[in-house]
Design a protein around this motif. Structure first.
Motif: not given
Length: 514
Positions: A440, A475, A477, A481
């Motif tokens: 990340k 995931d 996040e 994105a």
């Protein structure tokens, strides 16, 4: 090893099957063969004075023996093949000067060697001396093969064979020009050499030199058995001295380059036995330009199966070597290639328990690593990462510098193979909590190389890009994105292109069928 090579074993099995198929007519064939010899006009007495000048080939006592032997073969072989009467007949036939009679004795022994499942009495070894000494090639072939059979099946005591004086004629047969005789005699020596006393006897009888000569034979059967015999001889420290003196080391070193994996294995283990003795180290490294060392490295880097070589000591040494010379591209490349080839077998757990994985990962951080050596390092790690256990091992060593290095390599598409392998390693480590936290921190760089992969001309890059995208999207996040960067639109574009390609292929296939 004390065993014949795979090809020779198959030939013996084929021959055994042939003999078994012919067993019903064997007795009749021998009887007919001997009868024809007895009836031949060349053996009959002539009233001519000139004829009387010649001594008959078949002696009177041999005539009687042949008749008795024929009667035994016809009525008593299956009941008492090892009785006193057939033994006396075999002795007479074996020591005869008539090659036809010797062939009958050799054939009788060959038949017994294919069917007996009990020990051969000591007294039955005596005729072998005459048969192995025969000037007739067929007798040499059959008698040496039957002795190989008896030895392999454990029907005769190996030390007793030498004590009975059979070693000398066997060694003499090594000088034969017939490949079959050479093959059989090498197999006999290889089997006899499992005994320490026999090894010393072979060395004392100057059996090393002809074996070294046959180790260079163009016949693969002969070469395998000769090198196998040398291997068994190297188990004796005393014979190691003889082998080194007779020039065995350069011969064995050259055989490491053999296209025959059996010969490679035998010669490699033989050198390993010699290397266990410190006093031979200087002689082993004496050939110019470190020939043996380079050849061993080349062999380790080959695709030849090495289960047996991946011991803990070797892997420990490879890991230490890689750690100590991680800036040397030659050492790095060779070592990584060796570890990769070892990992193709059932050795992965041993590799994971060694320092090799950590050393490979740390090598990637070196700024001096060249593309070729980097290719071997990333290729090895990517191969290991296919196994879940290896992935877990890698995850424990991952940190911010290593993650940055992997992502950077994945984005350098000008280095095609290291880029693909690095991205493959990342893909396998996705899903592990520690890895996800580290990835990340490099979210932008990851999206950049994924875009390049999805639009890449090679299908493998596209497939790896899609697989990585799907796993990362799980995931939250990364999913957010991807939506912000409109990765979904790029995927849709790839999908349409794929559908167009499939349609064109469908039309092309239909047209071809018409």
């Amino acid at each position: 090893m004390g065993q014949l090579c795979g090809r020779c074993m198959q030939l013996l099995c084929d021959f055994m099957a042939f003999v078994q198929r012919m067993s019903s007519s064997l007795v009749h064939g021998i009887k007919e063969f001997l009868t024809l010899i007895i009836k031949c006009s060349c053996l009959k007495q002539s009233s001519s004075k000139t004829r009387q000048l010649y001594k008959p080939i078949l002696q009177p006592h041999e005539r009687v023996t042949v008749q008795e032997f024929l009667q035994h073969i016809e009525t008593g072989f299956e009941m008492s093949p090892l009785g006193k009467d057939p033994l006396e007949a075999l002795r007479t036939l074996a020591f005869s000067e008539n090659p036809g009679l010797q062939q009958s004795a050799a054939l009788y022994y060959l038949h017994m060697s294919q069917h007996m499942n009990i020990p051969l009495p000591v007294e039955h070894l005596e005729p072998f001396y005459a048969l192995l000494r025969s000037a007739d090639l067929e007798v040499q072939q059959m008698s040496s093969l039957s002795l190989v059979n008896f030895l392999l099946e454990g029907n005769v005591d190996k030390e007793l064979v030498v004590q009975m004086g059979l070693l000398e004629p066997i060694l003499d047969l090594l000088e034969s020009e017939d490949p079959t005789v050479q093959c059989n005699s090498c197999a006999c020596i290889m089997t006899l050499a499992v005994s320490e006393s026999n090894r010393e006897a072979i060395g004392a009888a100057r059996g090393v030199t002809p074996l070294l000569s046959l180790a260079n034979s163009y016949d693969p059967r002969v070469q395998q058995n000769a090198v196998g015999a040398i291997l068994n001889l190297t188990q004796s420290e005393k014979i190691q001295q003889v082998l080194c003196k007779e020039g065995a080391l350069p011969v064995l070193a050259l055989l490491l380059d053999s296209p025959d994996s059996e010969v490679q294995y035998y010669s490699c283990v033989a050198l390993s036995n010699v290397a266990a003795n410190v006093q031979h180290h200087e002689a082993m490294l004496r050939p110019s330009n470190r020939f043996l060392l380079h050849t061993l490295i080349s062999l380790l880097s080959s695709s030849v199966d090495k289960d047996t070589l991946a011991c803990a000591e070797l892997l420990q040494s490879l890991g230490m070597l890689l750690s100590a010379h991680k800036t040397d591209p030659v050492i790095v490349g060779h070592t990584a290639c060796i570890i990769k080839n070892l990992s193709l077998s059932q050795n992965r757990q041993r590799i994971l328990e060694s320092p090799c994985v950590e050393a490979l990962l740390q090598t990637m951080l070196s700024t001096d690593t060249q593309e070729d050596s980097l290719h071997y390092v990333t290729s090895c790690l990517a191969e290991l990462a296919k196994q879940e256990g290896a992935t877990l091992c890698m995850v424990q060593w991952m940190d911010e510098p290593l993650t940055k290095c992997l992502v950077r390599l994945a984005g350098q598409l000008e280095h095609t193979e290291p880029s693909f392998h690095a991205a493959s390693i990342i893909q396998h480590m996705i899903g592990h909590g520690k890895t996800m936290l580290l990835l990340k921190q490099r979210m932008g760089e990851i999206q950049a190389y994924l875009r390049s992969f999805l639009t890449h001309q090679e299908l493998r890059f596209q497939q790896l890009g899609i697989s990585t995208f799907c796993r990362l999207r799980e995931d939250p996040e990364f999913s957010l994105a991807f939506r912000k960067s409109q990765m979904a639109k790029l995927l849709e574009q790839v999908r349409r292109q794929t559908e167009e390609t499939q349609e064109l292929l469908r039309v092309a296939i239909c047209h071809e069928e018409i």
